[in-house]
Each structure stands twice: as C-alpha cells, then as structure tokens.
Design a protein around this motif. Structure first.
Motif, short mmCIF file in Angstrom:
data_model
loop_
_atom_site.label_atom_id
_atom_site.label_comp_id
_atom_site.label_asym_id
_atom_site.label_seq_id
_atom_site.Cartn_x
_atom_site.Cartn_y
_atom_site.Cartn_z
N ILE A 85 -1.87 23.75 30.29
CA ILE A 85 -2.95 23.98 31.26
C ILE A 85 -3.47 25.41 31.16
N LYS A 86 -2.55 26.36 31.00
CA LYS A 86 -2.94 27.78 30.87
C LYS A 86 -3.78 27.98 29.61
N LYS A 87 -3.35 27.36 28.50
CA LYS A 87 -4.08 27.49 27.24
C LYS A 87 -5.46 26.86 27.39
N ALA A 88 -5.52 25.67 28.03
CA ALA A 88 -6.81 25.01 28.23
C ALA A 88 -7.72 25.88 29.09
N GLN A 99 6.00 23.29 29.52
CA GLN A 99 5.05 22.98 28.45
C GLN A 99 3.71 22.55 29.04
N GLU A 100 3.77 21.75 30.09
CA GLU A 100 2.53 21.31 30.75
C GLU A 100 1.78 22.52 31.33
N ALA A 101 2.53 23.44 31.94
CA ALA A 101 1.91 24.65 32.49
C ALA A 101 1.29 25.49 31.37
N ASP A 102 2.01 25.61 30.25
CA ASP A 102 1.46 26.36 29.11
C ASP A 102 0.19 25.69 28.58
N ASP A 106 15.30 19.10 30.69
CA ASP A 106 14.17 18.46 30.03
C ASP A 106 12.94 18.43 30.95
N ILE A 107 13.18 18.13 32.22
CA ILE A 107 12.07 18.10 33.18
C ILE A 107 11.46 19.49 33.33
N ILE A 108 12.34 20.50 33.42
CA ILE A 108 11.84 21.88 33.56
C ILE A 108 11.06 22.27 32.31
#
Length: 173
Positions: free
Chosen positions: A114-117, A109-112, A102-104
């Motif tokens: 940030i990448k999308k932003a 998801q957070e990285a995605d 879940d953490i991974i």
C-alpha cells in the motif's frame, strides 16, 4: 473255630497268645489289602492333589507376574501418551506462533504494498503536476514571445520580463 480256641487257650503273662496271633494275622492281612487296594489310590489322589495345588500356585504366580507386567505396560503407555500429548500441545503452540508471525508478515507486506502504491501515485501526481507546469511554462513562453513581438524590448525590459516570469512560475508551484 476249634483252631482258634486252641490258640486262645494259651495264656502268657495274662495275654491270650492265640487271640493275639489271629489279630496279628488279620492286621497284617488288612495292611496288605490296604496297601494293595487303598494305599496306592489314596497316594495317587494325594499326589494329584499336591500337583493340582502346585499348578494352582504356579498359575497364580504367573497371573501375578502377568498382572505386574500389564500394569507396567499400562504405566509405560500412559507415560508415552502423556509425552505425545505434551508434544502435540507444543506443536500447536509452535504452529500458533508461526501462524501469528505469518499473519504479521503478511500484514507488513500488505502495508509495504500500500505504501509503495501510494508513493507511485504520489510520483504520478507529481509528474502530472510537472507536466501541467511545463504546459503552463510553454503557454507563458508563447505569451511572452507574443508580447515581445508586439513590442520591441530593451535589455532592461527583457530582464524584468524574465524575472516576472520566474516569479510567476515560482508562485504557481
């Protein structure tokens, strides 16, 4: 005592028959009294003692069986407790692995996000740059138009002006 002396005087083969009969009578009387007053209570006491010992043996055997049963139950309960402890450990390991996943996944998801932003920001900056470029093209067009108005251009001058404009726009990009 005379009656006793009469019988005691008869002697057969060296035995005093009278004494023997008196002793036999008293022995029979003693047996009768013992049987009536002592033998019954002694036998009852012996029977009670026998029943007591039998009950004690039976109680000891029951206690032994109960102890064996309790030991078996304790062993079964210990085995069950060990199984439950093992299950708890396995559940904790599974929960740990799930939490790790879940953490991974959350980090991914957070990285995605940030990448999308960042991509959206790049797109916005690109659109701003294109808008600025269009604004410059418009101002250059106005500038070219004003130069054209000031001077009449030949076809050759007009082509050179367009090529210079294209060259200038390419360098600014």
């Amino acid at each position: 005592m005379q009656a006793f002396t009469i019988y005691s005087s008869v002697v057969i083969w060296g035995f005093h028959v009278g004494d023997m009969l008196v002793q036999l009578f008293f022995f029979a009387l003693l047996l009768f009294l013992v049987k009536k007053f002592a033998w019954g209570p002694v036998m009852n006491m012996m029977k009670k003692r026998e029943e007591y010992v039998a009950n004690e043996i039976e109680a000891a055997e029951k206690s032994r069986k109960d102890a064996e049963k309790a030991a078996k139950e304790a062993a079964d309960q210990l085995k069950q407790t060990k199984l439950e402890a093992q299950k708890i450990i396995e559940d904790a390991k599974t929960a740990g692995v799930k939490q790790e996943q879940d953490i991974i996944e959350s980090a991914r998801q957070e990285a995605d996000r940030i990448k999308k932003a960042a991509q959206e920001e790049i797109q916005n900056e690109k659109e701003k740059a294109l808008q600025a470029l269009q604004d410059q093209v418009a101002s250059l067009s106005v500038l070219i138009a004003s130069k054209v108005i000031e001077k009449e251009l030949s076809a050759q001058d007009q082509e050179k002006l367009i090529n210079d404009y294209i060259k200038e726009v390419g360098e600014e990009r």
